[in-house]
Design an enzyme around this catalytic site. Structure first.
Site, PDB file in Angstrom:
ATOM      1  N   GLU A 108       0.947  -1.249  -0.086  1.00 52.31           N
ATOM      2  CA  GLU A 108       0.072  -0.096   0.050  1.00 52.31           C
ATOM      3  C   GLU A 108       0.835   1.022  -0.016  1.00 52.31           C
ATOM      4  OE1 GLU A 108      -4.188  -1.352   2.195  1.00 52.31           O
ATOM      5  OE2 GLU A 108      -2.498  -0.947   3.374  1.00 52.31           O
ATOM      6  N   CYS A 121       3.424   8.562   1.100  1.00 53.52           N
ATOM      7  CA  CYS A 121       4.084   7.751   2.055  1.00 53.52           C
ATOM      8  C   CYS A 121       4.336   6.203   1.554  1.00 53.52           C
ATOM      9  CB  CYS A 121       2.993   7.536   3.263  1.00 53.52           C
ATOM     10  SG  CYS A 121       3.567   6.152   4.446  1.00 53.52           S
ATOM     11  N   CYS A 128       6.518  -6.603   7.165  1.00 52.68           N
ATOM     12  CA  CYS A 128       7.830  -5.985   8.013  1.00 52.68           C
ATOM     13  C   CYS A 128       8.024  -7.086   9.167  1.00 52.68           C
ATOM     14  CB  CYS A 128       7.109  -4.443   8.842  1.00 52.68           C
ATOM     15  SG  CYS A 128       8.357  -3.635   9.827  1.00 52.68           S
ATOM     16  N   CYS A 132       6.350  -4.887  16.092  1.00 53.01           N
ATOM     17  CA  CYS A 132       6.136  -3.847  17.192  1.00 53.01           C
ATOM     18  C   CYS A 132       4.571  -4.333  17.294  1.00 53.01           C
ATOM     19  CB  CYS A 132       6.098  -2.501  16.584  1.00 53.01           C
ATOM     20  SG  CYS A 132       7.890  -2.046  16.187  1.00 53.01           S
ATOM     21  N   CYS A 135       1.359  -2.127  15.788  1.00 55.55           N
ATOM     22  CA  CYS A 135       1.253  -1.856  14.443  1.00 55.55           C
ATOM     23  C   CYS A 135       0.886  -2.923  13.550  1.00 55.55           C
ATOM     24  CB  CYS A 135       2.752  -1.424  13.982  1.00 55.55           C
ATOM     25  SG  CYS A 135       2.829  -0.885  12.298  1.00 55.55           S
ATOM     26  N   CYS A 357      -1.118   5.909   9.957  1.00 57.36           N
ATOM     27  CA  CYS A 357       0.320   5.337  10.393  1.00 57.36           C
ATOM     28  C   CYS A 357      -0.050   4.199  11.222  1.00 57.36           C
ATOM     29  CB  CYS A 357       1.085   6.146  11.566  1.00 57.36           C
ATOM     30  SG  CYS A 357       1.486   7.895  11.186  1.00 57.36           S
TER      31      CYS A 357
HETATM   32  N1  SAH Z   1       9.354   1.006  10.330  1.00 55.00           N
HETATM   33  C1  SAH Z   1       9.609   2.380  10.399  1.00 55.00           C
HETATM   34  C2  SAH Z   1       8.472   2.895   9.233  1.00 55.00           C
HETATM   35  C3  SAH Z   1       7.416   2.691   9.484  1.00 55.00           C
HETATM   36  S1  SAH Z   1       6.935   4.560   9.790  1.00 55.00           S
HETATM   37  C4  SAH Z   1       9.492   3.077  11.816  1.00 55.00           C
HETATM   38  O1  SAH Z   1       8.762   2.306  12.523  1.00 55.00           O
HETATM   39  O2  SAH Z   1       9.686   4.119  11.864  1.00 55.00           O
HETATM   40  C5  SAH Z   1       5.133   4.210  10.515  1.00 55.00           C
HETATM   41  C6  SAH Z   1       5.076   5.075  11.877  1.00 55.00           C
HETATM   42  O3  SAH Z   1       3.741   4.811  12.512  1.00 55.00           O
HETATM   43  C7  SAH Z   1       6.015   4.651  12.983  1.00 55.00           C
HETATM   44  O4  SAH Z   1       6.673   5.551  13.786  1.00 55.00           O
HETATM   45  C8  SAH Z   1       5.385   3.542  13.782  1.00 55.00           C
HETATM   46  O5  SAH Z   1       5.761   3.420  14.832  1.00 55.00           O
HETATM   47  C9  SAH Z   1       3.888   4.420  13.680  1.00 55.00           C
HETATM   48  N2  SAH Z   1       2.791   3.534  14.168  1.00 55.00           N
HETATM   49  C10 SAH Z   1       2.735   2.209  13.897  1.00 55.00           C
HETATM   50  N3  SAH Z   1       1.426   1.667  14.294  1.00 55.00           N
HETATM   51  C11 SAH Z   1       0.875   2.703  14.626  1.00 55.00           C
HETATM   52  C12 SAH Z   1      -0.378   2.794  15.037  1.00 55.00           C
HETATM   53  N4  SAH Z   1      -1.318   2.025  15.438  1.00 55.00           N
HETATM   54  N5  SAH Z   1      -1.011   4.272  15.600  1.00 55.00           N
HETATM   55  C13 SAH Z   1      -0.053   5.163  15.416  1.00 55.00           C
HETATM   56  N6  SAH Z   1       1.108   5.219  14.851  1.00 55.00           N
HETATM   57  C14 SAH Z   1       1.562   3.982  14.446  1.00 55.00           C
END
Ligand code: SAH
Length: 370
Positions: A108, A121, A128, A132, A135, A357
């Protein structure tokens, strides 16, 4: 003994797409075209179509000799991705596109239009491996790295969309699916092609590009040494190792101190402020003592070279975690600022269509026959 952390750094090689023009450097393009009997100057001529007019089909490059267009297409322009579905929200300003890659993998990308700028984006991996728990992308594991061509094609499609609307794609954030620094070499190559001037790049300003990472400390330092002045975003989410070990499991390998040390090196080399991403989760990482600690350590490591982006947690399927109440969020921001660290709340786009995000999962919706 703690459970071993499940992280996937090495992506399977299978499924990588056929070679595309965007995967090749200038010399390789010249060589590939020579095999088709074409002179050297054709390489930049094709690149000009591709990077400055966003034309991806040699059949439409009408200043190429007609007899070779199809040959060039066969050899260097395989179709890397097909749009499966596009969804709009925020009054049409945010658009999420689901793409199918040549091996059936889905990914996406999200295009966000703001007054005077447009941000894409992009995804750097299919899935991934960083696991985490908050996410959605992390829940499905890592399918594979994206090729250079697959990342560049996301950019080209969005640039073409913006141009058709009379606008211009001005910003790229590596905040879609995947951990960009786990696909390091290709991502750096893509950043160069995004920022190089035409005809060998899209000519987007380095200041308009953000690479976001969970905090792979050695790769942050390597990126600093590339002498690119792209913005670095670090997904910190909590200032203490104990909870970060759970929230961002790679912390077990590179703890907060090492991540911030690398971020400081990046800030010094690039001259740019580092963004710290902090998804605020109710009753998990939103305590005011954490805000104080966050402000203190960021001030200690980065001084004026830092900015905190608070992201109210976006809901993900199967997780009970949610965003903090507004009052807590406001207090949290105030406490970070009180430590001398700028902190703002990110204006979340696209949450209604799971494009915000952490919500990108690239699953095709079940087809209901009703
Ligand atoms: N792997 C990289 C790139 C992804 S960026 C990274 O983690 O930085 C996506 C961003 O959204 C990251 O800061 C991630 O931590 C955040 N994110 C992930 N899940 C989320 C959620 N459920 N709500 C808000 N932010 C989230």
């Amino acid at each position: 003994m703690a459970e071993p952390v499940k992280l996937q750094f090495n992506a399977p090689k299978k499924g990588m797409p056929p070679k595309h023009f965007a995967d090749l450097n200038h010399e390789e393009r010249v060589a590939a075209l020579a095999e088709l009997g074409l002179p050297k100057f054709r390489a930049d001529q094709i690149a000009r179509h591709y990077y400055t007019r966003f034309e991806g089909d040699p059949l439409n490059m009408t200043d190429l000799p007609e007899g070779v267009r199809a040959k060039i297409k066969d050899a260097l322009f395989p179709e890397l991705m097909k749009p499966i579905r596009s969804q709009n929200t925020d009054d049409g300003e945010t658009q999420k596109t689901l793409w199918q890659l040549h091996d059936g993998t889905m990914l996406e990308s999200v295009l966000m239009r703001y007054p005077g700028r447009a941000t894409l984006c992009i995804s750097s991996q299919a899935g991934c491996g960083m696991n985490c728990p908050f996410c959605a992308t992390g829940q499905g594991g890592l399918d594979r790295n994206l090729s250079v061509g697959e990342m560049i094609e996301q950019v080209r499609h969005a640039a073409a969309t913006m141009e058709a609307e009379g606008g211009r794609l001005s910003n790229i954030v590596f905040m879609g699916m995947g951990e960009p620094l786990a696909n390091y070499k290709r991502v750096v190559n893509v950043v160069r092609q995004i920022t190089n001037p035409g005809p060998r790049g899209f000519g987007i300003s380095q200041r308009g590009v953000t690479v976001s990472t969970v905090g792979l400390a050695p790769m942050i330092k390597m990126l600093a040494d590339e002498d690119l002045s792209v913005r670095l975003a670090v997904s910190l989410h909590t200032p203490d190792d104990e909870f970060r070990n759970t929230l961002v499991p790679v912390n077990n390998r590179w703890p907060v101190s090492e991540v911030l040390d690398a971020a400081r090196y990046y800030a010094k080399k690039s001259g740019r402020r580092v963004s710290i991403e902090y998804a605020l989760i109710r009753d998990k990482n939103d305590q005011l003592w954490r805000a104080d600690l966050l402000g203190k350590i960021l001030h200690k490591y980065l001084g004026p070279k830092v900015h905190v982006n608070l992201i109210p947690l976006n809901p993900t399927p199967g997780s009970e975690w949610d965003a903090s109440p507004k009052e807590r969020q406001d207090e949290f921001v105030a406490r970070v600022i009180a430590q001398g660290v700028p902190c703002t709340v990110r204006n979340t786009k696209g949450s209604e269509i799971a494009a915000a995000c952490g919500q990108l999962a690239a699953e095709e919706e079940e087809q209901t026959s009703a």
